[in-house]
Write a protein that holds these residues in place. Sequence first.
Motif, PDB file in Angstrom:
ATOM      1  N   LEU A  65       0.851  -1.202  -0.013  1.00  0.00           N
ATOM      2  CA  LEU A  65       0.039  -0.148  -0.031  1.00  0.00           C
ATOM      3  C   LEU A  65       0.880   1.264  -0.003  1.00  0.00           C
ATOM      4  N   VAL A  66       2.123   1.200   0.700  1.00  0.00           N
ATOM      5  CA  VAL A  66       2.764   2.447   0.786  1.00  0.00           C
ATOM      6  C   VAL A  66       3.296   2.785  -0.390  1.00  0.00           C
ATOM      7  N   LYS A  67       3.319   2.107  -1.717  1.00  0.00           N
ATOM      8  CA  LYS A  67       3.717   2.543  -2.874  1.00  0.00           C
ATOM      9  C   LYS A  67       2.886   3.389  -3.422  1.00  0.00           C
ATOM     10  N   ARG A  68       1.618   3.671  -3.067  1.00  0.00           N
ATOM     11  CA  ARG A  68       0.745   4.495  -3.528  1.00  0.00           C
ATOM     12  C   ARG A  68      -0.101   5.424  -2.566  1.00  0.00           C
ATOM     13  N   VAL A  69       0.150   5.053  -1.317  1.00  0.00           N
ATOM     14  CA  VAL A  69      -0.545   5.779  -0.129  1.00  0.00           C
ATOM     15  C   VAL A  69       0.472   6.109   1.050  1.00  0.00           C
ATOM     16  N   ARG A  70       0.322   7.530   1.383  1.00  0.00           N
ATOM     17  CA  ARG A  70       1.187   7.905   2.608  1.00  0.00           C
ATOM     18  C   ARG A  70       1.214   7.005   3.871  1.00  0.00           C
ATOM     19  N   PRO A  71       2.265   6.609   4.365  1.00  0.00           N
ATOM     20  CA  PRO A  71       2.210   5.998   5.719  1.00  0.00           C
ATOM     21  C   PRO A  71       1.349   6.566   6.828  1.00  0.00           C
ATOM     22  N   SER A  72       1.344   8.087   6.699  1.00  0.00           N
ATOM     23  CA  SER A  72       0.536   8.873   7.856  1.00  0.00           C
ATOM     24  C   SER A  72      -0.898   8.419   7.614  1.00  0.00           C
ATOM     25  N   ARG A  73      -1.533   8.350   6.183  1.00  0.00           N
ATOM     26  CA  ARG A  73      -2.721   8.037   6.026  1.00  0.00           C
ATOM     27  C   ARG A  73      -2.981   6.709   6.465  1.00  0.00           C
ATOM     28  N   LEU A  74      -2.329   5.636   6.462  1.00  0.00           N
ATOM     29  CA  LEU A  74      -2.346   4.304   7.006  1.00  0.00           C
ATOM     30  C   LEU A  74      -2.563   4.239   8.489  1.00  0.00           C
ATOM     31  N   LEU A  75      -1.649   4.929   8.929  1.00  0.00           N
ATOM     32  CA  LEU A  75      -1.568   5.316  10.523  1.00  0.00           C
ATOM     33  C   LEU A  75      -2.775   5.772  11.076  1.00  0.00           C
ATOM     34  N   ARG A  76      -3.139   6.860  10.356  1.00  0.00           N
ATOM     35  CA  ARG A  76      -4.236   7.784  10.894  1.00  0.00           C
ATOM     36  C   ARG A  76      -5.410   6.779  10.986  1.00  0.00           C
ATOM     37  N   TRP A  77      -5.874   5.687   9.981  1.00  0.00           N
ATOM     38  CA  TRP A  77      -6.961   5.158  10.017  1.00  0.00           C
ATOM     39  C   TRP A  77      -6.918   3.610  10.656  1.00  0.00           C
ATOM     40  N   SER A  78      -5.784   3.153  10.755  1.00  0.00           N
ATOM     41  CA  SER A  78      -5.340   1.741  11.282  1.00  0.00           C
ATOM     42  C   SER A  78      -5.357   1.995  12.887  1.00  0.00           C
ATOM     43  N   GLN A  79      -5.274   2.800  13.371  1.00  0.00           N
ATOM     44  CA  GLN A  79      -5.202   3.078  14.886  1.00  0.00           C
ATOM     45  C   GLN A  79      -6.491   3.174  15.436  1.00  0.00           C
ATOM     46  N   PRO A  80      -7.357   3.845  14.854  1.00  0.00           N
ATOM     47  CA  PRO A  80      -8.878   3.753  15.186  1.00  0.00           C
ATOM     48  C   PRO A  80      -9.451   2.256  15.275  1.00  0.00           C
ATOM     49  N   VAL A  81      -9.036   1.620  14.180  1.00  0.00           N
ATOM     50  CA  VAL A  81      -9.493   0.157  14.182  1.00  0.00           C
ATOM     51  C   VAL A  81      -9.045  -0.619  15.314  1.00  0.00           C
ATOM     52  N   VAL A  82      -7.665  -0.501  15.622  1.00  0.00           N
ATOM     53  CA  VAL A  82      -7.167  -1.334  16.800  1.00  0.00           C
ATOM     54  C   VAL A  82      -7.794  -0.848  18.063  1.00  0.00           C
ATOM     55  N   LEU A  83      -8.186   0.365  18.366  1.00  0.00           N
ATOM     56  CA  LEU A  83      -9.036   0.643  19.456  1.00  0.00           C
ATOM     57  C   LEU A  83     -10.383   0.196  19.594  1.00  0.00           C
ATOM     58  N   LEU A  84     -10.873   0.305  18.062  1.00  0.00           N
ATOM     59  CA  LEU A  84     -12.472  -0.196  18.207  1.00  0.00           C
ATOM     60  C   LEU A  84     -12.385  -1.615  18.604  1.00  0.00           C
ATOM     61  N   SER A  85     -11.436  -2.275  17.741  1.00  0.00           N
ATOM     62  CA  SER A  85     -11.565  -3.812  17.774  1.00  0.00           C
ATOM     63  C   SER A  85     -11.224  -4.338  19.415  1.00  0.00           C
ATOM     64  N   LEU A  86     -10.344  -3.572  20.059  1.00  0.00           N
ATOM     65  CA  LEU A  86     -10.080  -3.629  21.662  1.00  0.00           C
ATOM     66  C   LEU A  86     -11.486  -3.767  22.110  1.00  0.00           C
ATOM     67  N   LEU A  87     -12.316  -2.643  22.031  1.00  0.00           N
ATOM     68  CA  LEU A  87     -13.601  -2.505  22.781  1.00  0.00           C
ATOM     69  C   LEU A  87     -14.453  -3.535  22.163  1.00  0.00           C
ATOM     70  N   GLY A  88     -14.386  -4.203  20.830  1.00  0.00           N
ATOM     71  CA  GLY A  88     -15.244  -5.129  20.469  1.00  0.00           C
ATOM     72  C   GLY A  88     -14.891  -6.617  20.987  1.00  0.00           C
ATOM     73  N   VAL A  89     -13.438  -6.680  21.551  1.00  0.00           N
ATOM     74  CA  VAL A  89     -13.171  -8.003  22.333  1.00  0.00           C
ATOM     75  C   VAL A  89     -13.717  -7.752  23.679  1.00  0.00           C
ATOM     76  N   GLY A  90     -13.912  -6.612  24.115  1.00  0.00           N
ATOM     77  CA  GLY A  90     -14.657  -6.689  25.554  1.00  0.00           C
ATOM     78  C   GLY A  90     -15.998  -6.888  25.413  1.00  0.00           C
TER      79      GLY A  90
END
Length: 414
Positions: A65-90
């Motif tokens: 993905l980083v061949k076409r998308v900035r790493p900052s964009r990937l980080l910007r949207w992957s971190q909320p998924v991690v946090l929401l997934s943590l809440l989903g586990v609980g």
Amino acid sequence: MTDVLRRGRASLAFSFFAQGVAFALLVTRIPAIQGRYGVSDALLPVFLAAVPILAGVGSTVTEQLVKRVRPSRLLRWSQPVVLLSLLGVGAGDRVAELAVALAAFGLAVGMLDASMNMLGVSLQRAYGRSIMLGFHAVYSLGGILGASLAWAGAHWHLALWVSYLPVVAVLLPAVLVGSRWYVDAGSPAAPEKADGKAAGEGGGTVVFRLLLPLCLVMTFAYIGDSTVSNWSAKYLQDTLGSSEQLATVPYNVYMVTTLLGRALGDTGVRRFGAVAVVRLGALVAALGFAVVAGAPGPWVGMLGFTLLGLGLCVLVPQTFAAAGRHAFDNYGPGASDQAVARLNIFNYVGFLVGSPLVGALGDAWSYRGAMLVPMALVLVTSVCAGSFAPRTDRYGDGHERPRTADVGRGSNGL
């Protein structure tokens, strides 16, 4: 140094901190998660292994993905998924819901870890001095806070979702706001091309042999780390005869000394260079395993785990930094991001291998003898320390300048 870079460094540091909190909240409440969903002891290892495997997949996808998308964009949207997934586990009730939440967590955390370290490497390149250990120190601080919050939740018998919800409610908006100041490619601007590719992307494909020594170091470092996290309590109690309460202390000591070593490590790299710091860290970690293996009692064993924290803590951040630097020097800025993503996979390889390896050796031989295996692997790291040398001359002021022979070389020169 511009305000843009300073804000980028602060926002990325907070991202590392948030990830440390989230990951600690997950792994330290595994018994509670198992009890909530009724996961059997036979099925639990499958769930635990699935997370790092999917994280490896997420890191592999990020490399493309980083061949076409900035790493900052990937980080910007992957971190909320991690946090929401943590809440989903609980918050779930059925095993299928747990599987979906952990799958999302694993895939997103692979993308998060890779993109987060990409930005750290590029910022270090922009600063012209070592700052990667500082990011990982903040991660360790987040891990200590997350483990403390998990202890409080267990102590007060709080439901998992009650423990997780306030943390997610605070961190989620904070990381979204902080993501506005991420800096890509060590440049305050890093504009995108008209075709959507990140500026400076066009690096060549990274040759695997360039990364092989660093991949080994990453794997061996995480074998050592997983040995401490998974076996320190059992080893102190069953082999060294400590009390159950005392057996919980080594991992906390390890986390604190890891934080201390990383907080001071950048200064050591600036003064003595990455090779010396990595070699010293490997030797201190090997000494720690030797002390643990030969300890006559729990307090000497505690000293060994303290040395392990001080030694192992420098290896992973410096490995990411070296991989990004070598790929950038030889193939260009786009290759730096690809190298970090590829190296990140071996983080999960070491995590997967470490715990079963020590357990199998402990059952077949002895747990004292099993500690000698990660000791030997860490010693191999000291042999690979030369791979951390930058292709620059050091002038003693903490900054790196190109050698005269390197000026004007093409991006594909080896």
